[in-house]
Scaffold this motif. Structure first.
Motif, PDB file in Angstrom:
ATOM      1  N   MET A   1      40.117  42.078  46.533  1.00  0.00           N
ATOM      2  CA  MET A   1      41.108  41.060  46.229  1.00  0.00           C
ATOM      3  C   MET A   1      40.647  40.176  45.064  1.00  0.00           C
ATOM      4  SD  MET A   1      43.975  39.853  47.035  1.00  0.00           S
ATOM      5  CE  MET A   1      44.950  38.445  47.252  1.00  0.00           C
ATOM      6  N   TYR A   2      39.375  39.724  45.115  1.00  0.00           N
ATOM      7  CA  TYR A   2      38.844  38.880  44.053  1.00  0.00           C
ATOM      8  C   TYR A   2      38.772  39.615  42.721  1.00  0.00           C
ATOM      9  CZ  TYR A   2      37.552  35.559  47.677  1.00  0.00           C
ATOM     10  OH  TYR A   2      37.586  34.669  48.708  1.00  0.00           O
ATOM     11  N   ILE A   3      38.499  40.889  42.784  1.00  0.00           N
ATOM     12  CA  ILE A   3      38.412  41.692  41.563  1.00  0.00           C
ATOM     13  C   ILE A   3      39.762  41.749  40.865  1.00  0.00           C
ATOM     14  CG2 ILE A   3      37.980  44.018  40.663  1.00  0.00           C
ATOM     15  CD1 ILE A   3      35.858  44.312  42.872  1.00  0.00           C
ATOM     16  N   VAL A   4      40.835  41.870  41.628  1.00  0.00           N
ATOM     17  CA  VAL A   4      42.189  41.906  41.059  1.00  0.00           C
ATOM     18  C   VAL A   4      42.528  40.565  40.415  1.00  0.00           C
ATOM     19  CG1 VAL A   4      44.645  42.138  41.623  1.00  0.00           C
ATOM     20  CG2 VAL A   4      42.972  43.667  42.686  1.00  0.00           C
ATOM     21  N   ILE A   5      42.205  39.488  41.079  1.00  0.00           N
ATOM     22  CA  ILE A   5      42.481  38.145  40.537  1.00  0.00           C
ATOM     23  C   ILE A   5      41.693  37.928  39.248  1.00  0.00           C
ATOM     24  CG2 ILE A   5      42.210  35.670  40.946  1.00  0.00           C
ATOM     25  CD1 ILE A   5      42.787  36.255  43.923  1.00  0.00           C
ATOM     26  N   ILE A   6      40.430  38.305  39.266  1.00  0.00           N
ATOM     27  CA  ILE A   6      39.599  38.152  38.073  1.00  0.00           C
ATOM     28  C   ILE A   6      40.128  39.016  36.937  1.00  0.00           C
ATOM     29  CG2 ILE A   6      37.298  38.580  37.113  1.00  0.00           C
ATOM     30  CD1 ILE A   6      36.175  37.697  39.867  1.00  0.00           C
ATOM     31  N   ALA A   7      40.535  40.229  37.237  1.00  0.00           N
ATOM     32  CA  ALA A   7      41.085  41.132  36.216  1.00  0.00           C
ATOM     33  C   ALA A   7      42.367  40.556  35.612  1.00  0.00           C
ATOM     34  CB  ALA A   7      41.347  42.510  36.809  1.00  0.00           C
ATOM     35  N   VAL A   8      43.214  39.992  36.443  1.00  0.00           N
ATOM     36  CA  VAL A   8      44.459  39.384  35.959  1.00  0.00           C
ATOM     37  C   VAL A   8      44.144  38.179  35.074  1.00  0.00           C
ATOM     38  CG1 VAL A   8      46.524  38.114  36.668  1.00  0.00           C
ATOM     39  CG2 VAL A   8      45.903  40.231  37.846  1.00  0.00           C
ATOM     40  N   LEU A   9      43.207  37.347  35.492  1.00  0.00           N
ATOM     41  CA  LEU A   9      42.827  36.174  34.695  1.00  0.00           C
ATOM     42  C   LEU A   9      42.241  36.591  33.347  1.00  0.00           C
ATOM     43  CD1 LEU A   9      41.297  33.789  37.376  1.00  0.00           C
ATOM     44  CD2 LEU A   9      43.471  33.541  36.173  1.00  0.00           C
ATOM     45  N   ILE A  10      41.400  37.608  33.334  1.00  0.00           N
ATOM     46  CA  ILE A  10      40.817  38.098  32.083  1.00  0.00           C
ATOM     47  C   ILE A  10      41.915  38.640  31.171  1.00  0.00           C
ATOM     48  CG2 ILE A  10      39.354  39.903  31.082  1.00  0.00           C
ATOM     49  CD1 ILE A  10      37.443  39.439  33.473  1.00  0.00           C
ATOM     50  N   ALA A  11      42.873  39.356  31.746  1.00  0.00           N
ATOM     51  CA  ALA A  11      43.991  39.890  30.950  1.00  0.00           C
ATOM     52  C   ALA A  11      44.817  38.761  30.335  1.00  0.00           C
ATOM     53  CB  ALA A  11      44.864  40.789  31.808  1.00  0.00           C
ATOM     54  N   CYS A  14      42.837  37.175  27.506  1.00  0.00           N
ATOM     55  CA  CYS A  14      42.825  38.069  26.342  1.00  0.00           C
ATOM     56  C   CYS A  14      44.150  38.057  25.594  1.00  0.00           C
ATOM     57  CB  CYS A  14      42.471  39.492  26.760  1.00  0.00           C
ATOM     58  SG  CYS A  14      40.728  39.664  27.215  1.00  0.00           S
ATOM     59  N   MET A  15      45.249  37.926  26.324  1.00  0.00           N
ATOM     60  CA  MET A  15      46.564  37.872  25.672  1.00  0.00           C
ATOM     61  C   MET A  15      46.780  36.531  24.976  1.00  0.00           C
ATOM     62  SD  MET A  15      49.106  40.015  28.238  1.00  0.00           S
ATOM     63  CE  MET A  15      49.372  38.614  29.263  1.00  0.00           C
ATOM     64  N   MET A  16      46.190  35.471  25.488  1.00  0.00           N
ATOM     65  CA  MET A  16      46.386  34.140  24.927  1.00  0.00           C
ATOM     66  C   MET A  16      45.480  33.849  23.731  1.00  0.00           C
ATOM     67  SD  MET A  16      48.817  32.625  26.512  1.00  0.00           S
ATOM     68  CE  MET A  16      48.587  30.956  26.017  1.00  0.00           C
ATOM     69  N   LEU A  17      44.359  34.537  23.613  1.00  0.00           N
ATOM     70  CA  LEU A  17      43.394  34.244  22.555  1.00  0.00           C
ATOM     71  C   LEU A  17      43.994  34.318  21.142  1.00  0.00           C
ATOM     72  CD1 LEU A  17      39.998  35.681  23.801  1.00  0.00           C
ATOM     73  CD2 LEU A  17      40.653  33.302  23.492  1.00  0.00           C
ATOM     74  N   PRO A  18      44.737  35.385  20.793  1.00  0.00           N
ATOM     75  CA  PRO A  18      45.300  35.417  19.434  1.00  0.00           C
ATOM     76  C   PRO A  18      46.257  34.251  19.173  1.00  0.00           C
ATOM     77  CG  PRO A  18      45.462  37.578  20.460  1.00  0.00           C
ATOM     78  CD  PRO A  18      44.997  36.626  21.515  1.00  0.00           C
ATOM     79  N   TYR A  19      47.039  33.883  20.173  1.00  0.00           N
ATOM     80  CA  TYR A  19      47.985  32.771  20.061  1.00  0.00           C
ATOM     81  C   TYR A  19      47.234  31.459  19.850  1.00  0.00           C
ATOM     82  CZ  TYR A  19      52.008  29.857  21.369  1.00  0.00           C
ATOM     83  OH  TYR A  19      53.027  28.946  21.376  1.00  0.00           O
ATOM     84  N   LEU A  20      46.217  31.223  20.660  1.00  0.00           N
ATOM     85  CA  LEU A  20      45.430  29.991  20.543  1.00  0.00           C
ATOM     86  C   LEU A  20      44.658  29.943  19.226  1.00  0.00           C
ATOM     87  CD1 LEU A  20      44.107  29.711  24.206  1.00  0.00           C
ATOM     88  CD2 LEU A  20      45.925  28.365  23.134  1.00  0.00           C
ATOM     89  N   PHE A  21      44.148  31.092  18.800  1.00  0.00           N
ATOM     90  CA  PHE A  21      43.452  31.144  17.516  1.00  0.00           C
ATOM     91  C   PHE A  21      44.401  30.720  16.393  1.00  0.00           C
ATOM     92  CE2 PHE A  21      42.188  33.228  13.587  1.00  0.00           C
ATOM     93  CZ  PHE A  21      40.871  32.808  13.478  1.00  0.00           C
TER      94      PHE A  21
END
Length: 185
Positions: A1-11, A14-21
């Motif tokens: 369960m924690y692995i799925v939450i962590i994977a979703v948070l990392i995703a 990663c999607m927000m980084l270009p926008y924030l940059f």
């Protein structure tokens, strides 16, 4: 369960980084312009594009929409001050200064009020309290330009441009593109 939450948070990150940059670090004006011109559905961002490109009607419409959307007095004061600065309305900026909570933005707009009123010594004193380099150099450049010291204004404008990133860099660049094109060479 924690692995799925962590994977979703990392995703998500990663999607927000270009926008924030793009918002906070980008220095390429062409990329910033392309990004901002595509933000029509995000009025808080598209406002930067409209202001930089002197789209008077669009700026008025965007400000009206933002004032309807955001009811917090401090946020409204900032949008009203931005609009006052855009229209060079000293009375609008003066009325909103006391409602702007951020000391940086309050001093920045207060400096512009003094510049528009022709009180350069008070403008210099107020500018000295601004700690963000791009803001300080930007207002000092405007003071020097209004005082007839074009070469000093160009130097300060270049420093403002070098110390700004993201949205601020775009606004600074577009402002100097019209008022002080020598600073962009």
């Amino acid at each position: 369960m924690y692995i799925v939450i962590i994977a979703v948070l990392i995703a998500i990150v990663c999607m927000m980084l270009p926008y924030l940059f793009m918002l906070f670090q980008e220095t390429n004006i062409v990329r910033l312009e392309k990004f901002l011109s595509g933000q029509r559905k995000n009025p808080a961002l598209y406002l930067y594009y409209a202001i930089a490109n002197k789209q008077d009607e669009e700026v008025g419409t965007l400000i009206d929409g933002l004032l309807l959307k955001y009811k917090h007095p401090q946020r409204q004061a900032l949008y009203k001050a931005i609009y006052g600065a855009y229209r060079k309305s000293v009375s609008t900026m003066k009325n909103e200064l006391i409602h702007i909570q951020s000391k940086q933005f309050r001093c920045y707009y207060e400096t512009y009020v003094h510049i528009e009123e022709g009180n350069m010594e008070l403008a210099r004193a107020t500018a000295a309290t601004v700690s963000k380099p791009w803001m300080k150099n930007s207002v000092l450049s405007e003071i020097e330009l209004r005082s007839g010291n074009r070469q000093e204004a160009i130097q300060l404008a270049r420093q403002a441009l070098q110390s700004s990133r993201g949205l601020q860099r775009y606004i600074v660049y577009k402002n100097y593109e019209c008022e002080l094109p020598e600073a962009l060479l």
